[in-house]
Motif scaffolding. Structure first.
Motif, PDB file in Angstrom:
ATOM      1  N   SER A 100       1.022  -1.292  -0.068  1.00  0.00           N
ATOM      2  CA  SER A 100      -0.081   0.036   0.065  1.00  0.00           C
ATOM      3  C   SER A 100       0.770   1.357   0.154  1.00  0.00           C
ATOM      4  O   SER A 100       0.543   2.117  -0.815  1.00  0.00           O
ATOM      5  N   ALA A 103       2.201   1.578  -3.367  1.00  0.00           N
ATOM      6  CA  ALA A 103       1.443   1.970  -4.259  1.00  0.00           C
ATOM      7  C   ALA A 103       1.095   3.637  -4.327  1.00  0.00           C
ATOM      8  O   ALA A 103       1.002   4.303  -5.047  1.00  0.00           O
ATOM      9  N   GLU A 107       1.546   6.153  -7.265  1.00  0.00           N
ATOM     10  CA  GLU A 107       0.434   7.022  -7.500  1.00  0.00           C
ATOM     11  C   GLU A 107       0.823   8.403  -7.586  1.00  0.00           C
ATOM     12  O   GLU A 107       0.516   9.692  -8.395  1.00  0.00           O
ATOM     13  N   ARG A 164      -1.440  -0.933  -6.686  1.00  0.00           N
ATOM     14  CA  ARG A 164      -2.537  -0.898  -5.866  1.00  0.00           C
ATOM     15  C   ARG A 164      -3.351  -2.127  -5.904  1.00  0.00           C
ATOM     16  O   ARG A 164      -3.934  -2.546  -4.803  1.00  0.00           O
TER      17      ARG A 164
END
Length: 410
Positions: A100, A103, A107, A164
């Motif tokens: 996480s 990710a 992002e 993700r």
């Protein structure tokens, strides 16, 4: 006299066909024995009763011990499954958290790249480069740069999607593992209660055997020997045996004190109380660590091992109440003691030497009190104490836990 003998014979018959567990009222008194000696038939009946009671005491002790060991093994198997599942769930959660985080970083990079593209004229970076080119020599370089930036932005965007999705899949797996954990934990707790009751029953059976065996055997001698054995001579024998036991106990205590002194001198920590009110449970060196350690293969090692000489003292890590004190295999722990310290904290001590448990179920112990002696019972290949710490029913690594209490184990 006839009425007395008849009553005794009725009691003998009732005892013979009674349930396996005899009550205190069913044990013959010395007056019964004296009365029975005056009649051959009553003597034979009394002898049969006493032999039956002795056999029953032995059978009860053996049966309850076997039941305690069986239930202890079932409980420990269930708890081992729970511990291994908890470790896997923790690993899955750590992986999910790491994915996480990764990710989120991907992002963020994708967003920064998108913003850069917008500042450079939207998605048509090539046109922007052409309009701002200072000369024709830079045209091909700018076009090449545009292509590389676009490819990089697309790759970052795709990486963010993959990260993700990975994080979500691992989070889902961790959630499933946690759901399974709840079931395993409840089952382990239920089986512990059963094992605890079985252990208490076994201890009670042994206590009953110890309490009645000597007197019954003396009564049997009184009925079968050519010379009369009286209660007075029995009590004199008891006093002599108690004196011998006291002397043996004193010698054992002196030996234990010497072993404790040697262990303390060797470790300078065993039994010493920290400012937080905890102690090192034993001397010796750390021979095995917590977790998926080398030497345990696919098995999860639920605690740590402190290797010391056989017979060395084991101390209560902190004050509390004994919630389990059982002889036998106990799921591979061998002879084992558990102490509830309150506030959801429990400690466990395994592989205790035969006859080395010095506390009993329900007993209150103080911090640093000696509770047992080190052995090699159960699944063990050398003398050591297996030490575990549970917080709210969940196993934790004893090394950092005890370090937080001011105690060094490793």
């Amino acid at each position: 006299m006839i009425a007395v003998i008849a009553a005794f014979c009725i009691a003998v018959t009732a005892t013979t066909i009674s349930s396996p567990s005899a009550s205190a009222a069913e044990y013959p008194t010395w007056q019964d024995v004296t009365n029975a000696r005056n009649n051959q038939a009553a003597t034979a009946a009394a002898v049969d009763q006493i032999r039956s009671l002795l056999a029953q005491l032995e059978a009860d002790a053996v049966r309850t011990q076997a039941e305690a060991e069986a239930k202890g093994t079932i409980w420990q198997d269930a708890e081992s499954k729970f511990a291994a599942a908890a470790a896997r769930a923790g690993t899955l959660q750590e992986q999910a958290d790491a994915s996480s985080t990764k990710a989120a970083a991907s992002e963020q990079r994708a967003g920064q790249m998108a913003a850069q593209l917008v500042r450079n004229g939207g998605g048509d970076l090539t046109t922007n480069l052409l309009l701002n080119a200072q000369d024709a020599d830079n045209l091909l370089d700018n076009l090449g740069l545009s292509s590389k930036v676009s490819e990089q932005a697309y790759a970052i965007y795709e990486r963010a999607i993959v990260d993700r999705n990975t994080a979500q899949a691992q989070t889902d797996a961790a959630d499933v593992a946690k759901t399974e954990l709840k079931v395993l934990k409840e089952e382990a707790e239920r089986l512990f209660i059963e094992a605890q009751a079985a252990s208490a029953a076994a201890a009670a059976a042994v206590a009953a055997q110890t309490k009645h065996k000597e007197e019954l055997e003396a009564q049997l001698v009184a009925l079968t020997a050519a010379t009369a054995v009286t209660e007075a001579s029995y009590l004199q024998g008891v006093r002599e045996r108690e004196a011998a036991r006291a002397a043996a106990a004193a010698a054992s205590a002196a030996a234990a004190a010497a072993a404790a002194a040697a262990a303390a001198a060797a470790s300078l920590e065993a039994g010493e109380i920290s400012l937080s009110g905890w102690v090192r449970p034993a001397g010796g060196y750390l021979s095995s660590v917590y977790g998926w350690s080398i030497g345990y293969g696919s098995n999860f090692h639920k605690g740590i091992d402190l290797a010391a000489g056989c017979g060395s003292p084991i101390f209560a890590a902190s004050s509390g109440t004994v919630v389990y004190a059982a002889q036998g295999w106990n799921g591979g722990y061998g002879n084992m003691v558990m102490i509830d310290h309150g506030n959801g904290v429990t400690t466990r001590y395994g592989h205790i030497i035969d006859g080395g448990i010095q506390v009993s179920y329900g007993q209150s112990v103080g911090v640093g009190n000696q509770i047992a002696r080190i052995g090699s019972t159960g699944n063990s290949t050398g003398c050591h104490v297996h030490f575990e710490v549970l917080v709210n029913g969940n196993l934790v690594d004893p090394v950092p836990f005890m370090s937080g209490k001011g105690i060094r184990l490793g």
